[in-house]
Write an enzyme that holds these catalytic residues in place. Structure first.
Site, PDB file in Angstrom:
ATOM      1  N   ASP A  33      34.506  38.972  34.919  1.00  0.00           N
ATOM      2  CA  ASP A  33      35.561  39.892  36.479  1.00  0.00           C
ATOM      3  C   ASP A  33      35.057  40.673  36.970  1.00  0.00           C
ATOM      4  O   ASP A  33      34.088  39.413  37.999  1.00  0.00           O
ATOM      5  CB  ASP A  33      34.536  41.868  35.350  1.00  0.00           C
TER       6      ASP A  33
HETATM    7  C1  BGC Z   1      38.922  45.470  36.252  1.00  0.00           C
HETATM    8  C2  BGC Z   1      39.762  43.779  35.645  1.00  0.00           C
HETATM    9  C3  BGC Z   1      41.405  42.924  36.498  1.00  0.00           C
HETATM   10  C4  BGC Z   1      40.320  42.784  37.375  1.00  0.00           C
HETATM   11  C5  BGC Z   1      40.780  42.027  38.428  1.00  0.00           C
HETATM   12  C6  BGC Z   1      38.349  44.531  37.836  1.00  0.00           C
HETATM   13  O1  BGC Z   1      38.228  45.097  38.985  1.00  0.00           O
HETATM   14  O2  BGC Z   1      38.177  45.565  35.559  1.00  0.00           O
HETATM   15  O3  BGC Z   1      40.504  44.708  34.790  1.00  0.00           O
HETATM   16  O4  BGC Z   1      41.440  42.634  35.763  1.00  0.00           O
HETATM   17  O5  BGC Z   1      39.310  43.674  38.727  1.00  0.00           O
HETATM   18  O6  BGC Z   1      41.618  42.534  39.181  1.00  0.00           O
END
Ligand code: BGC
Length: 753
Positions: free
Chosen positions: A232
């Site tokens: 993530d």
């Molecule tokens: C979120 C993800 C997301 C990623 C990219 C993170 O903060 O938890 O779900 O895909 O950012 O935007």
């Protein structure tokens, strides 16, 4: 490119090139190596639309992305209880990605809804791992049919936003397997996602991003995952530990210092270069799978996809209650009240925020003559007395008042949890005042997760749209007036109040972490076990028609159980019934929820029409996760198979007796209880024989009518012995030490057989 060609390519890369490939080139792209013809691919957020950022990148949904189409969010999609629909939404998104040259859609998000307060529940599917897993698998098949990958997230046990980047989700292995991993398992085994996104949190103390058991032991070795794992955004703690554990790609990039730490670790011998080579090969396999595929020409048709969003929401919205007020008639004198009529809330905040090309409101679709009063704004909790008075007057003068209520954006979002489960006070107050002048009230809810509904007993009809995507207005209109027949079913229980929720005493934990003390008793598994009254149960949803179940039957063939039931539309409108199958374990072998969803099929039925819902149950459908076995286990004995309209509306029941295919391990030592020995068919006869001998000896000694015989019956002896360890056999069974040792040895041999 074949695996062999990929290996060859890896062998031509320098150590630095390989390390650099393990982190992004930028916020949304993988690294390229031009001299070797390795292209960069783009990933973009979803999951319920495409958030492709051409310009300024961020993961909070702050900066703009291209105009796209916002479908109903995960919380709504799961309510369709419709695998074919979830797959078709995936197909739309896959085509959009292809058309926009996006190689991986960052979704679906399939974490369990442990507490209604989790800020991201609107993105997630369900409190039930079976429903979440099947919905995810269907959605993934759809997206990947366009040779576009998904990233199933957030792996794993990311069930709250509080301390999401540092806190530890602490639970026992059975809870982890049965509840928090099961949906991921289904998604991986059934739909072969190209990538998985590991979560921010720690799991039992170890960061998901460096959790070898999770990323390699379970994901790859057990489930056969063959894509790559990405972090993530910002989830990496110690990069080299992550790589060794099975985290191939760090996002976002670039991360020159972490890349350098990988190269250094290889040079110093701390990290085997083979681990790095394997990670690079896995990333390249996906890069080339995308770039070498030649699917049909893809078109991002925003008009067509908007229509798809409308139709999807029509299948997802849940008619929570209807005392016959709905559907409305277009000619009726109606008052629309509440800011959500003009400004529907249709998606949530954060990384999944879609830049919708257009949004429809119920008000703009409303028939001519509908009176509108805003009464309260859609974006905050505020009472304007004059506006309230106008609204109450309009309600009194109308035949029916329709109140468009819901949660403002600031009440639920990625990044923080809700602090309570209530609607804004102004909305409850307006509903109360309207009810004083008008009994014919419909409440239409826009929310990503359940809210407390203190007025539910007094309001005749409640329609929940969840966060219904950009077509929510048209969908609400079709449902309110009966052009579409509601067929959504709740993918989560709506408790009467927050305090009823099983996680209440242990949510959100503290700085360090959170204990999942309720274990496997999440959602309806808990409410059913406690026989608790809930506002609306899991699987619930009304329709404008009615359904009758008949002729439930089962047959065993080829190692599976085939179950069927006939369902007839007994009303006068076409409609859809989500037939649900629950399994109830009556063997008593483990402390299990009273019933668990193990199948669902959505049937479309014309008035008077009958169709058959069919299900296949395998051993896993009856199983729980045994920690002592380290595997899934279904005990011998009786089970009930329940065919139901909802978890609390069972329409037909079948009995089934299972013969176990596996054995639970039995370790026989001096502290093994007689009960455990009696529960195992290898040792039970030996123990029974010993007890029989004891009884016979006692009968010889005692004369009938003697005080001791009256005080303790044979059943009592058996019950007492069940909890006694073998070491007490000497005293209980009146054995000599030598006899007791001989018995222990005999039992140990039997347990090995
Ligand atoms: C979120 C993800 C997301 C990623 C990219 C993170 O903060 O938890 O779900 O895909 O950012 O935007």
């Amino acid at each position: 490119m074949t695996q062999e060609e990929i290996r060859k390519l890896v062998s031509q890369m320098t150590l630095e090139e390989k390390a650099a490939l393990c982190s992004g080139k930028d916020f949304w792209h993988t690294e390229s190596v031009e001299r070797l013809g390795i292209p960069s691919i783009m990933v973009s957020d979803g999951p319920h639309g495409l958030r492709k950022q051409d310009d300024k990148a961020d993961n909070l949904g702050v900066n703009d992305s291209i105009e796209a189409v916002c479908f109903p969010t995960g919380s709504a999609l799961a309510c369709s209880f419709d695998k074919a629909l979830a797959e078709s939404v995936g197909v739309c998104l896959g085509e959009e990605c292809r058309a926009e040259n996006v190689a991986v859609l960052l979704g679906p998000a399939i974490n369990m809804k442990r507490s209604p307060l989790c800020g991201r529940n609107f993105e997630y599917y369900s409190e039930d791992p079976y429903l979440a897993g099947k919905t995810a698998a269907a959605f993934i098949r759809g997206v990947q049919s366009w040779d576009v990958g998904v990233s199933v997230k957030h792996f794993a046990a990311n069930n709250q936003e509080f301390r999401r980047m540092t806190g530890s989700s602490n639970m026992d292995e059975r809870t982890l397997r049965e509840i928090y991993l099961a949906a991921f398992e289904t998604a991986v085994r059934e739909a072969k996602p190209w990538t998985i996104m590991c979560s921010y949190n720690r799991l039992n103390g170890v960061f998901a991003s460096e959790n070898r058991k999770l990323l390699t032991g379970i994901l790859r070795d057990e489930w056969g995952f063959d894509g790559f794992v990405m972090s993530d955004w910002g989830a990496v703690n110690v990069r080299t530990d992550g790589l060794a554990a099975g985290l191939e790609l760090q996002m976002p990039g670039p991360c020159p210092d972490d890349d350098a730490s990988i190269a250094e670790a290889v040079r110093s011998g701390a990290l085997d270069e083979a681990v790095l080579d394997e990670a690079v090969a896995r990333i390249l396999s996906i890069v080339f799978r995308y770039s070498e595929a030649r699917p049909p020409r893809a078109v991002f048709d925003r008009e067509a996809d908007h229509r798809k969003a409308v139709l999807t929401e029509q299948e997802c919205a849940v008619l929570l209650k209807n005392d016959g007020l709905l559907p409305l008639s277009r000619g009726a004198k109606l008052a629309y009240l509440g800011g959500f009529a003009a400004k529907p809330r249709y998606q949530g905040g954060g990384s999944s925020h879609i830049h919708s090309s257009r949004v429809s409101s119920a008000l703009e679709c409303a028939p001519e003559g509908v009176v509108y009063e805003e009464a309260f704004p859609a974006d905050r909790d505020e009472i304007d007395e004059a506006a309230f008075d106008r609204a109450v007057r309009a309600a009194a003068e109308a035949e029916t008042a329709v109140i468009f209520a819901g949660l403002p954006d600031s009440f639920e979002s990625e990044g923080y949890d809700r602090s309570h489960m209530r609607l804004p006070a102004c909305q409850n107050e307006l509903i109360r005042r309207v009810l004083a002048v008008q009994k014919r009230v419909v409440v239409v809810l826009h929310c990503g997760s359940p809210v407390e509904t203190p007025w539910a007993d007094d309001v005749p009809a409640v329609l929940c749209l969840y966060l219904g995507g950009e077509g929510v207005g048209e969908a609400a209109d079709a449902l309110l007036y009966g052009d579409a027949n509601p067929s959504g079913r709740l993918a989560e229980t709506w408790p009467r109040k927050l305090e009823d929720n099983p996680s209440f005493l242990n949510f959100p934990g503290d700085e360090e972490g959170v204990t999942y003390a309720e274990g496997v008793f999440v959602g309806y598994r808990y409410y059913d076990k406690k026989r608790m009254d809930v506002r609306w149960p899991f699987g619930h949803g009304e329709s404008y028609t009615s359904f009758a179940y008949s002729n439930a039957r089962l047959e065993e063939a080829d190692g599976v159980v085939r179950v069927s039931v006939d369902v007839t539309n007994t009303g006068s409108r076409a409609g859809k019934e989500a037939v649900q199958l629950y399994v109830a374990d009556d063997t008593g072998a483990a402390n299990r929820p009273p019933q668990e969803l193990k199948g669902y099929e959505k049937l479309t039925l014309a008035p008077g029409e009958t169709k058959t819902a069919q299900f296949t149950l395998d051993e896993r459908s009856f199983s729980w996760y045994s920690e002592s076995l380290g595997d899934w286990y279904a005990a011998s004995g009786p089970y009930r198979i329940l065919l139901a309209h909802s978890s609390r509306d069972v329409r037909a029941q079948l009995d089934y007796t299972l013969t176990a295919k596996k054995r639970l391990p039995l370790r026989v030592h001096s502290n093994t209880t007689v009960g455990a020995l009696l529960a195992d068919d290898r040792t039970a006869p030996i123990v029974r024989e010993a007890i029989r001998r004891l009884e016979a000896a006692r009968a010889n000694e005692e004369k009938p009518g003697e005080a001791a015989a009256e005080a303790i019956t044979a059943e009592m002896v058996e019950q007492m012995l069940i909890n006694s360890p073998l070491r007490s056999a000497q005293s209980f069974l009146g054995m000599s030490r030598a006899e007791a040792d001989a018995l222990l040895e005999k039992l140990q041999q039997a347990a090995q057989s």
